[in-house]
Scaffold this motif. Structure first.
Motif, mmCIF file in Angstrom:
data_model
loop_
_atom_site.group_PDB
_atom_site.id
_atom_site.type_symbol
_atom_site.label_atom_id
_atom_site.label_comp_id
_atom_site.label_asym_id
_atom_site.label_seq_id
_atom_site.Cartn_x
_atom_site.Cartn_y
_atom_site.Cartn_z
ATOM 1 N N HIS A 112 4.039 9.904 2.247
ATOM 2 C CA HIS A 112 5.151 9.550 1.658
ATOM 3 C C HIS A 112 5.760 8.157 2.625
ATOM 4 C CE1 HIS A 112 5.974 13.216 -0.382
ATOM 5 N NE2 HIS A 112 5.499 13.834 0.716
ATOM 6 N N VAL A 113 4.590 7.286 2.860
ATOM 7 C CA VAL A 113 5.111 6.071 3.332
ATOM 8 C C VAL A 113 4.426 4.875 2.428
ATOM 9 C CG1 VAL A 113 4.090 4.847 5.347
ATOM 10 C CG2 VAL A 113 4.461 7.189 5.629
ATOM 11 N N THR A 132 0.889 -1.192 0.104
ATOM 12 C CA THR A 132 0.126 0.046 -0.007
ATOM 13 C C THR A 132 0.944 1.249 -0.090
ATOM 14 O OG1 THR A 132 -1.730 -1.389 1.467
ATOM 15 C CG2 THR A 132 -1.820 1.201 1.156
ATOM 16 N N ILE A 133 0.647 2.354 -0.795
ATOM 17 C CA ILE A 133 1.502 3.298 -1.011
ATOM 18 C C ILE A 133 0.557 4.706 -0.625
ATOM 19 C CG2 ILE A 133 2.531 4.797 -2.606
ATOM 20 C CD1 ILE A 133 3.306 2.509 -4.365
ATOM 21 N N HIS A 134 1.049 5.301 0.240
ATOM 22 C CA HIS A 134 0.301 6.503 0.712
ATOM 23 C C HIS A 134 1.122 7.730 0.344
ATOM 24 C CE1 HIS A 134 -1.972 3.700 3.694
ATOM 25 N NE2 HIS A 134 -0.777 3.216 3.790
ATOM 26 N N TYR A 144 9.487 7.623 4.007
ATOM 27 C CA TYR A 144 10.357 8.394 3.086
ATOM 28 C C TYR A 144 10.574 9.953 3.816
ATOM 29 C CZ TYR A 144 10.829 5.194 -0.649
ATOM 30 O OH TYR A 144 11.204 4.067 -1.237
ATOM 31 N N SER A 145 9.277 10.327 4.721
ATOM 32 C CA SER A 145 9.229 11.609 5.095
ATOM 33 C C SER A 145 10.559 11.420 6.366
ATOM 34 C CB SER A 145 8.079 11.998 5.528
ATOM 35 O OG SER A 145 7.578 11.148 6.486
ATOM 36 N N GLY A 174 9.150 8.307 13.362
ATOM 37 C CA GLY A 174 7.911 8.701 12.998
ATOM 38 C C GLY A 174 6.877 7.856 13.580
ATOM 39 N N LYS A 175 5.536 8.269 13.432
ATOM 40 C CA LYS A 175 4.540 7.619 14.023
ATOM 41 C C LYS A 175 4.137 6.329 13.477
ATOM 42 C CE LYS A 175 0.817 9.858 11.321
ATOM 43 N NZ LYS A 175 -0.323 10.528 11.142
ATOM 44 N N HIS A 176 4.282 6.202 11.924
ATOM 45 C CA HIS A 176 4.110 4.748 11.740
ATOM 46 C C HIS A 176 4.985 3.819 11.878
ATOM 47 C CE1 HIS A 176 1.314 6.623 8.697
ATOM 48 N NE2 HIS A 176 2.379 7.786 8.500
#
Length: 113
Positions: free
Chosen positions: A9-10, A3-5, A28-29, A99-101
């Motif tokens: 940028h995830v 899944t590309i968000h 990526y962020s 990051g949160k992810h």
């Protein structure tokens, strides 16, 4: 599955293969990749190195190619090898960096860099 968000940028990659199952996040962020191996109950984190890891748009194109043409050769396949080392549990400053992810994926698990 992948899944590309694009807006965040995830990229989320889910591999379901028995004892080899894993979840991977390309953030990526923040510039990090985290892989959670379910058989080891651990997370492995590495910095994104642009010379080895495709850009976000390139990952989408490679996934599309692979899905539609199954056996297309691409020199941009991503392979990683993790070596056991010292683990640590993430602290607040680590989650700000990653990051949160990645925090959602790895919180409460031993982290290996």
């Amino acid at each position: 599955t992948m899944t590309i968000h694009s807006e965040e940028h995830v990229v989320d990659v889910h591999v379901r293969s028995g004892i080899y199952s894993s979840d991977t996040i390309f953030d990526y962020s923040h510039g990090y990749i985290a892989t959670r191996l379910f058989s080891r109950n651990a997370c492995f984190i590495m910095k994104i190195k642009k010379e080895y890891i495709p850009e976000l748009q390139e990952i989408g194109r490679l996934a599309f190619e692979r899905q539609t043409m199954r056996n297309v050769y691409s020199p941009n396949n991503v392979w990683t090898e993790f070596q056991s080392g010292n683990s640590f549990l993430g602290h607040l400053k680590d989650w700000i960096l990653y990051g949160k992810h990645i925090e959602q994926l790895c919180s409460g698990l031993p982290l290996y860099q």
